[in-house]
Write a protein that holds these residues in place. Sequence first.
Motif, PDB file in Angstrom:
ATOM      1  N   THR A  72      -2.570   0.326  20.330  1.00 20.24           N
ATOM      2  CA  THR A  72      -3.364  -0.765  20.828  1.00 20.24           C
ATOM      3  C   THR A  72      -3.570  -1.682  22.624  1.00 20.24           C
ATOM      4  O   THR A  72      -2.408  -0.677  22.883  1.00 20.24           O
ATOM      5  N   ASP A  73      -4.167  -1.409  22.588  1.00 18.95           N
ATOM      6  CA  ASP A  73      -4.383  -2.380  24.669  1.00 18.95           C
ATOM      7  C   ASP A  73      -4.498  -4.301  24.586  1.00 18.95           C
ATOM      8  O   ASP A  73      -4.825  -4.860  24.972  1.00 18.95           O
ATOM      9  N   GLY A  74      -4.978  -4.161  22.805  1.00 17.22           N
ATOM     10  CA  GLY A  74      -4.910  -5.866  22.869  1.00 17.22           C
ATOM     11  C   GLY A  74      -6.494  -5.834  21.654  1.00 17.22           C
ATOM     12  O   GLY A  74      -6.662  -6.622  21.272  1.00 17.22           O
ATOM     13  N   LYS A  75      -7.474  -4.666  22.677  1.00 13.98           N
ATOM     14  CA  LYS A  75      -8.842  -5.082  21.701  1.00 13.98           C
ATOM     15  C   LYS A  75      -9.131  -3.873  21.585  1.00 13.98           C
ATOM     16  O   LYS A  75      -8.966  -3.054  20.276  1.00 13.98           O
ATOM     17  N   GLN A  76      -8.910  -2.106  22.161  1.00 15.23           N
ATOM     18  CA  GLN A  76      -9.051  -1.018  21.579  1.00 15.23           C
ATOM     19  C   GLN A  76      -8.028  -1.160  20.724  1.00 15.23           C
ATOM     20  O   GLN A  76      -6.333  -0.986  20.664  1.00 15.23           O
ATOM     21  N   VAL A  77      -8.513  -0.014  19.248  1.00 14.53           N
ATOM     22  CA  VAL A  77      -7.006   0.097  18.335  1.00 14.53           C
ATOM     23  C   VAL A  77      -7.253   2.110  18.144  1.00 14.53           C
ATOM     24  O   VAL A  77      -8.952   2.231  17.456  1.00 14.53           O
ATOM     25  N   GLU A  78      -6.588   2.541  18.315  1.00 13.44           N
ATOM     26  CA  GLU A  78      -7.083   3.997  17.560  1.00 13.44           C
ATOM     27  C   GLU A  78      -5.172   3.917  16.262  1.00 13.44           C
ATOM     28  O   GLU A  78      -4.070   3.835  16.537  1.00 13.44           O
ATOM     29  N   GLU A  79      -6.174   5.030  15.284  1.00 14.97           N
ATOM     30  CA  GLU A  79      -4.859   4.383  14.312  1.00 14.97           C
ATOM     31  C   GLU A  79      -5.083   6.193  15.209  1.00 14.97           C
ATOM     32  O   GLU A  79      -5.659   7.428  14.247  1.00 14.97           O
ATOM     33  N   ILE A  80      -3.967   6.960  13.880  1.00 17.38           N
ATOM     34  CA  ILE A  80      -3.396   8.745  13.690  1.00 17.38           C
ATOM     35  C   ILE A  80      -2.728   9.632  13.028  1.00 17.38           C
ATOM     36  O   ILE A  80      -2.073   8.224  12.668  1.00 17.38           O
ATOM     37  N   ILE A  81      -3.413   9.881  12.758  1.00 16.64           N
ATOM     38  CA  ILE A  81      -2.460  10.312  11.080  1.00 16.64           C
ATOM     39  C   ILE A  81      -2.404  12.048  11.256  1.00 16.64           C
ATOM     40  O   ILE A  81      -2.676  12.572  12.380  1.00 16.64           O
ATOM     41  N   GLY A  82      -1.354  12.277  10.480  1.00 21.20           N
ATOM     42  CA  GLY A  82      -1.274  13.646  10.461  1.00 21.20           C
ATOM     43  C   GLY A  82       0.478  13.724  10.828  1.00 21.20           C
ATOM     44  O   GLY A  82       1.374  12.936  10.787  1.00 21.20           O
ATOM     45  N   GLY A  83       1.118  14.625  11.769  1.00 20.42           N
ATOM     46  CA  GLY A  83       3.098  14.953  11.675  1.00 20.42           C
ATOM     47  C   GLY A  83       2.983  15.559  10.503  1.00 20.42           C
ATOM     48  O   GLY A  83       2.689  16.017   9.968  1.00 20.42           O
ATOM     49  N   ASP A  84       4.565  15.141  10.486  1.00 19.28           N
ATOM     50  CA  ASP A  84       5.582  16.236   9.274  1.00 19.28           C
ATOM     51  C   ASP A  84       6.463  15.036   9.222  1.00 19.28           C
ATOM     52  O   ASP A  84       7.041  14.813   9.938  1.00 19.28           O
ATOM     53  N   ALA A  85       6.580  14.629   7.822  1.00 15.85           N
ATOM     54  CA  ALA A  85       8.097  14.199   7.300  1.00 15.85           C
ATOM     55  C   ALA A  85       9.040  14.250   7.634  1.00 15.85           C
ATOM     56  O   ALA A  85       9.862  13.257   7.700  1.00 15.85           O
ATOM     57  N   ARG A  86       9.167  14.948   8.506  1.00 13.14           N
ATOM     58  CA  ARG A  86      10.526  15.619   8.879  1.00 13.14           C
ATOM     59  C   ARG A  86      10.982  14.558  10.336  1.00 13.14           C
ATOM     60  O   ARG A  86      11.904  15.139  10.679  1.00 13.14           O
ATOM     61  N   MET A  87       9.726  14.501  10.906  1.00 10.87           N
ATOM     62  CA  MET A  87      10.408  13.953  12.953  1.00 10.87           C
ATOM     63  C   MET A  87      11.589  13.249  12.538  1.00 10.87           C
ATOM     64  O   MET A  87      11.613  13.051  13.891  1.00 10.87           O
ATOM     65  N   PRO A  88      11.650  12.640  11.430  1.00  9.06           N
ATOM     66  CA  PRO A  88      12.500  11.197  11.417  1.00  9.06           C
ATOM     67  C   PRO A  88      13.945  11.616  11.735  1.00  9.06           C
ATOM     68  O   PRO A  88      14.779  11.093  11.798  1.00  9.06           O
ATOM     69  N   LEU A  89      13.926  12.686  11.483  1.00  8.36           N
ATOM     70  CA  LEU A  89      15.624  13.807  11.001  1.00  8.36           C
ATOM     71  C   LEU A  89      16.075  14.042  11.992  1.00  8.36           C
ATOM     72  O   LEU A  89      16.967  14.298  12.020  1.00  8.36           O
ATOM     73  N   VAL A  90      14.997  14.369  13.171  1.00  9.32           N
ATOM     74  CA  VAL A  90      15.343  14.709  14.422  1.00  9.32           C
ATOM     75  C   VAL A  90      15.362  14.353  15.574  1.00  9.32           C
ATOM     76  O   VAL A  90      14.457  13.124  15.852  1.00  9.32           O
ATOM     77  N   THR A  91      17.587  13.212  15.193  1.00 13.71           N
ATOM     78  CA  THR A  91      17.942  12.566  16.550  1.00 13.71           C
ATOM     79  C   THR A  91      17.347  12.798  18.027  1.00 13.71           C
ATOM     80  O   THR A  91      17.242  13.843  18.832  1.00 13.71           O
ATOM     81  N   GLY A  92      16.133  11.718  17.816  1.00 17.25           N
ATOM     82  CA  GLY A  92      15.697  11.605  19.602  1.00 17.25           C
ATOM     83  C   GLY A  92      13.902  11.787  19.760  1.00 17.25           C
ATOM     84  O   GLY A  92      13.242  12.191  20.936  1.00 17.25           O
ATOM     85  N   SER A  93      13.678  12.459  18.271  1.00 21.09           N
ATOM     86  CA  SER A  93      12.074  12.872  18.719  1.00 21.09           C
ATOM     87  C   SER A  93      11.212  11.365  19.024  1.00 21.09           C
ATOM     88  O   SER A  93      10.295  12.180  19.337  1.00 21.09           O
ATOM     89  N   GLY A  94      11.138  10.548  18.366  1.00 16.97           N
ATOM     90  CA  GLY A  94      10.675   9.244  18.550  1.00 16.97           C
ATOM     91  C   GLY A  94      10.547   8.769  20.620  1.00 16.97           C
ATOM     92  O   GLY A  94       9.884   8.392  21.097  1.00 16.97           O
ATOM     93  N   CYS A  95      12.574   9.059  20.697  1.00 12.55           N
ATOM     94  CA  CYS A  95      12.126   8.663  22.442  1.00 12.55           C
ATOM     95  C   CYS A  95      11.743  10.013  23.222  1.00 12.55           C
ATOM     96  O   CYS A  95      10.796   9.383  24.408  1.00 12.55           O
ATOM     97  N   LEU A  96      11.490  11.032  22.591  1.00 12.84           N
ATOM     98  CA  LEU A  96      10.954  12.467  23.631  1.00 12.84           C
ATOM     99  C   LEU A  96       9.337  11.711  23.430  1.00 12.84           C
ATOM    100  O   LEU A  96       8.643  11.987  24.735  1.00 12.84           O
TER     101      LEU A  96
END
Length: 257
Positions: A168-192
Amino acid sequence: MNTITRIRKGNPLIHCITNIVVANFKANGLLAVGASPVMADAIEEVEEMTGIASGLLINIGTLHARSVEAMKLAGKRANQVGIPLVLDPVGAGATSYRLNTVREILEEVNIQVLRCNVGELAAIANSPWEAKGVDSGKGELDVVFTAQEVAKKYNCIVAVSGEVDIVTDGKQVEEIIGGDARMPLVTGSGCLLSALCCSAVATTEKDDFQAVVDVMHFYKRIGEYAGRNSIGAGDFAVHILNGLDLLSKREEVEWSK
């Protein structure tokens, strides 16, 4: 030309002041999509390095006094030369030092994108939340409303990753689905992901919001690709890099919206 193609063709130099845990993975991820990483955090050179970069990413994952000073110097230089600045407030709610550092950065420099998880968003918004180190933790929060309020307060795009991503930019909002539940198990995935957002706004022609939305969609697809091709956490991380390389080279990227 779509956002991912612009990154590959534009080859932006992304100056990452990041944490020691994720530096290698983040650098390889940027290279995989065609960006060029540089990771310089010495006070003596951060301003000069920022001056030649296409974008600046500040990640507070492993803080110390000199790195905080370097972040502020680089952030002010980024504002001076007019390159985009992305802030990743890793574990903002874990300690008062982290939260105070984030608030100081937000007060002293202008950022274009705040890329965080729900726990970090809650900390910045001063909302009740039970932090779990640098992980998201748990609690109850109206994520969309809170993200909008933070975006308005700091005049930036807020990109919140989770089971459902929010941009969001404060006005527009986009919700995004998908991915894989294992993403948080990889250190640095969010940082990347934060580094990819920086690459996107560094190469966009005019629409930072759409560029961030595109990257968030693309990264969900990367998670799905890694999930289909891996058997465990080790090769899951490898397939994130493979996915970034292979899917970003496609001439037409079909977004999973």
